[in-house]
Design a protein around this motif. Sequence first.
Motif, PDB file in Angstrom:
ATOM      1  N   GLU A  25       0.830  -1.199   0.000  1.00 32.65           N
ATOM      2  CA  GLU A  25       0.000   0.000   0.000  1.00 32.65           C
ATOM      3  C   GLU A  25       0.864   1.247   0.000  1.00 32.65           C
ATOM      4  OE1 GLU A  25      -0.901   0.359   4.779  1.00 32.65           O
ATOM      5  OE2 GLU A  25      -2.467  -0.377   3.449  1.00 32.65           O
ATOM      6  N   SER A  28      -2.375   6.217  -0.502  1.00 32.08           N
ATOM      7  CA  SER A  28      -3.813   6.296  -0.738  1.00 32.08           C
ATOM      8  C   SER A  28      -4.494   5.066  -0.164  1.00 32.08           C
ATOM      9  CB  SER A  28      -4.091   6.377  -2.243  1.00 32.08           C
ATOM     10  OG  SER A  28      -3.860   5.114  -2.854  1.00 32.08           O
ATOM     11  N   ASN A  29      -5.822   5.040  -0.268  1.00 29.77           N
ATOM     12  CA  ASN A  29      -6.594   3.886   0.178  1.00 29.77           C
ATOM     13  C   ASN A  29      -6.891   2.920  -0.963  1.00 29.77           C
ATOM     14  OD1 ASN A  29      -6.819   4.746   2.907  1.00 29.77           O
ATOM     15  ND2 ASN A  29      -8.401   6.206   2.314  1.00 29.77           N
ATOM     16  N   ARG A  30      -6.378   3.207  -2.155  1.00 27.82           N
ATOM     17  CA  ARG A  30      -6.562   2.290  -3.279  1.00 27.82           C
ATOM     18  C   ARG A  30      -5.758   1.016  -3.053  1.00 27.82           C
ATOM     19  NH1 ARG A  30      -5.660   7.196  -5.402  1.00 27.82           N
ATOM     20  NH2 ARG A  30      -3.501   6.721  -5.950  1.00 27.82           N
ATOM     21  N   GLN A  31      -6.268  -0.085  -3.581  1.00 24.39           N
ATOM     22  CA  GLN A  31      -5.554  -1.354  -3.510  1.00 24.39           C
ATOM     23  C   GLN A  31      -5.244  -1.827  -4.925  1.00 24.39           C
ATOM     24  OE1 GLN A  31      -8.222  -3.796  -1.118  1.00 24.39           O
ATOM     25  NE2 GLN A  31      -6.949  -3.439   0.681  1.00 24.39           N
ATOM     26  N   TYR A  46      -8.654  -1.481  -7.051  1.00 22.07           N
ATOM     27  CA  TYR A  46      -9.925  -1.350  -6.340  1.00 22.07           C
ATOM     28  C   TYR A  46      -9.897  -0.049  -5.560  1.00 22.07           C
ATOM     29  CZ  TYR A  46     -13.582  -1.786  -2.866  1.00 22.07           C
ATOM     30  OH  TYR A  46     -14.676  -1.530  -2.072  1.00 22.07           O
ATOM     31  N   ASN A  47     -10.946   0.752  -5.717  1.00 22.01           N
ATOM     32  CA  ASN A  47     -11.035   2.023  -5.001  1.00 22.01           C
ATOM     33  C   ASN A  47     -12.503   2.316  -4.734  1.00 22.01           C
ATOM     34  OD1 ASN A  47     -10.665   4.554  -3.917  1.00 22.01           O
ATOM     35  ND2 ASN A  47     -10.078   5.548  -5.820  1.00 22.01           N
ATOM     36  N   ASP A  49     -13.756   5.045  -3.800  1.00 22.05           N
ATOM     37  CA  ASP A  49     -14.092   6.440  -4.116  1.00 22.05           C
ATOM     38  C   ASP A  49     -14.430   6.554  -5.597  1.00 22.05           C
ATOM     39  OD1 ASP A  49     -14.156   9.205  -4.556  1.00 22.05           O
ATOM     40  OD2 ASP A  49     -12.676   9.582  -2.988  1.00 22.05           O
ATOM     41  N   GLU A  52     -13.089   9.676  -7.531  1.00 20.30           N
ATOM     42  CA  GLU A  52     -11.659   9.603  -7.816  1.00 20.30           C
ATOM     43  C   GLU A  52     -11.400   8.651  -8.978  1.00 20.30           C
ATOM     44  OE1 GLU A  52      -8.072   9.808  -4.817  1.00 20.30           O
ATOM     45  OE2 GLU A  52      -8.672   7.715  -5.056  1.00 20.30           O
ATOM     46  N   ASN A  53     -12.130   7.536  -9.016  1.00 18.83           N
ATOM     47  CA  ASN A  53     -12.013   6.606 -10.143  1.00 18.83           C
ATOM     48  C   ASN A  53     -12.387   7.282 -11.453  1.00 18.83           C
ATOM     49  OD1 ASN A  53     -11.275   4.575  -8.414  1.00 18.83           O
ATOM     50  ND2 ASN A  53     -13.291   3.602  -8.341  1.00 18.83           N
ATOM     51  N   ASP A 213      -0.811   8.288 -11.080  1.00 15.58           N
ATOM     52  CA  ASP A 213      -1.399   8.999  -9.924  1.00 15.58           C
ATOM     53  C   ASP A 213      -1.660  10.482 -10.191  1.00 15.58           C
ATOM     54  OD1 ASP A 213      -1.492   6.698  -8.524  1.00 15.58           O
ATOM     55  OD2 ASP A 213      -0.230   7.331  -6.861  1.00 15.58           O
TER      56      ASP A 213
END
Length: 501
Positions: A25, A28-31, A46-47, A49, A52-53, A213
């Motif tokens: 990671e 961010s909180n994206r995986q 995977y996100n 938000d 944001e996607n 990003d």
Amino acid sequence: MVIQLQELFCKTFNEPVVSSALLPESGSNRQYYRLQGVTKRCLGAYNADLKENAAFLDYSCQFKKHALNVPEIYAQDDSRLCYLLQDLGDLTLFSKINETLQPNASVEFLLWDDYCDVIRNLLKFQIQAGQTFDYTHAYPKTVFDRESMLWDLNYFKYYFLKLAKVSFDEQALERNFQAFCDILTTAPATYFMFRDFQSRNIMFYEKQTFFIDYQGGRRGALHYDIASLLYDAKANLPETMRKRLMTVYLSELTHYETVDTKAFEAMFYNFVFIRIMQAMGTYGYRGYYERKTHFLDSIPFAVANIRYLLEQQYLPSHLRELQRVLQQITENPLWQTAAPKNARSASDNKEGRRAPCPETICQKPVARLLTVDVNSFSYRRGIPKDTSGNNGGFVFDCRALPNPGRELEYQQLTGLDKPVADYLSKLSVVDDFIDNAYRLIKPTIENYIQRGFEHLQINFGCTGGQHRSVYCAERLSKIIAHDFDIPLHTAHLERGVWSEK
């Protein structure tokens, strides 16, 4: 989520996933998962938000139309939470920089051509794409305006200054923030602003430079992205290299428009300051609050940059409270490190001080001490991760204890408030719970100290992370502090409170 990504992969490429691996990671909180099929390979993202996607996917499409090197987007699922994109490997500009971090190595000599190529590409994003860019899906803002600037400055105030316990006059600092924005907003904000243009977001794949990003991009001034690149904290570029690269940037900029070099450079350092403060807010939020302690490793680099900038008097002189706060940060011994001999320096100055090098940032003292972290948390968000690398410690479930949160008079309070503490302290079941927990913990602390271990994490969880877990964590911390003379950190993760002994 990995199942969703595997299904999307199979549907897109008409072949099954042979292997999948979760990537480390980032900020961010994206995986991200590396997905490998029989013949195809890609990253699965995977996100949660959705906005944001939408920004990332739309921006990727627009950049491709301008022939800019960004990842290819292969597919998006119906939920819009998952998408597949090109796997560019693992070689970033930051990893290239790390390869040069050895005695007598010169990052300027080894990476000069790479940086010049990055700068030429940056201007293509800023101006070539920026002239006709559609910001319909920009998130969270379409322009880096005064409101955005104040968000960043307050992010720095609340998540770095307050969590790191740096003192300041709130009213005076707020006035300085407003005055600073008066200066920053005079720069034309008509270009594409990448927003996070730093070495980890610049990749090398098949002998080409790629950029990732950019979903936070918006209209803004030219100065911000070049400031992000040159004063990227852990990249730790020598000051001489920064100045030479600025000359390259201004020279390349003349191919697009007329430039007042002196005016540009004068405004540039204002954007360097706001970028560093924004980054330090991130280090505080991710490091102190979310307990992802590797983010704290960047602080000494940023502090070294602030020190140099203040010594050169690049901060407007009338921002006295901001000047005092930044000076206070540079004098804090927690963020002072000395560079080893032969290491490259970020800012050799007239006093002969050197900026820290990565080899020294987490350099451990000769006499190793056990550090104990005691956390309270909410089970709604999950058990805190152990970022020390030990992957051990204790987790105690407080949900069987009486819950003050069910009483109207305590609902807006926390376990740090005296009425809640008084309520829980009178319950023998709570005392027994803490005593039994300590009976398990104390022998472990003694054993770890004897064996030279360096870290132990102890977690107390309840439903909301507000009352019972906070109280238990506080009580146990006081017991440990009484019995052991060791570093002790107490964090109430749901409340955003951090303390240190």
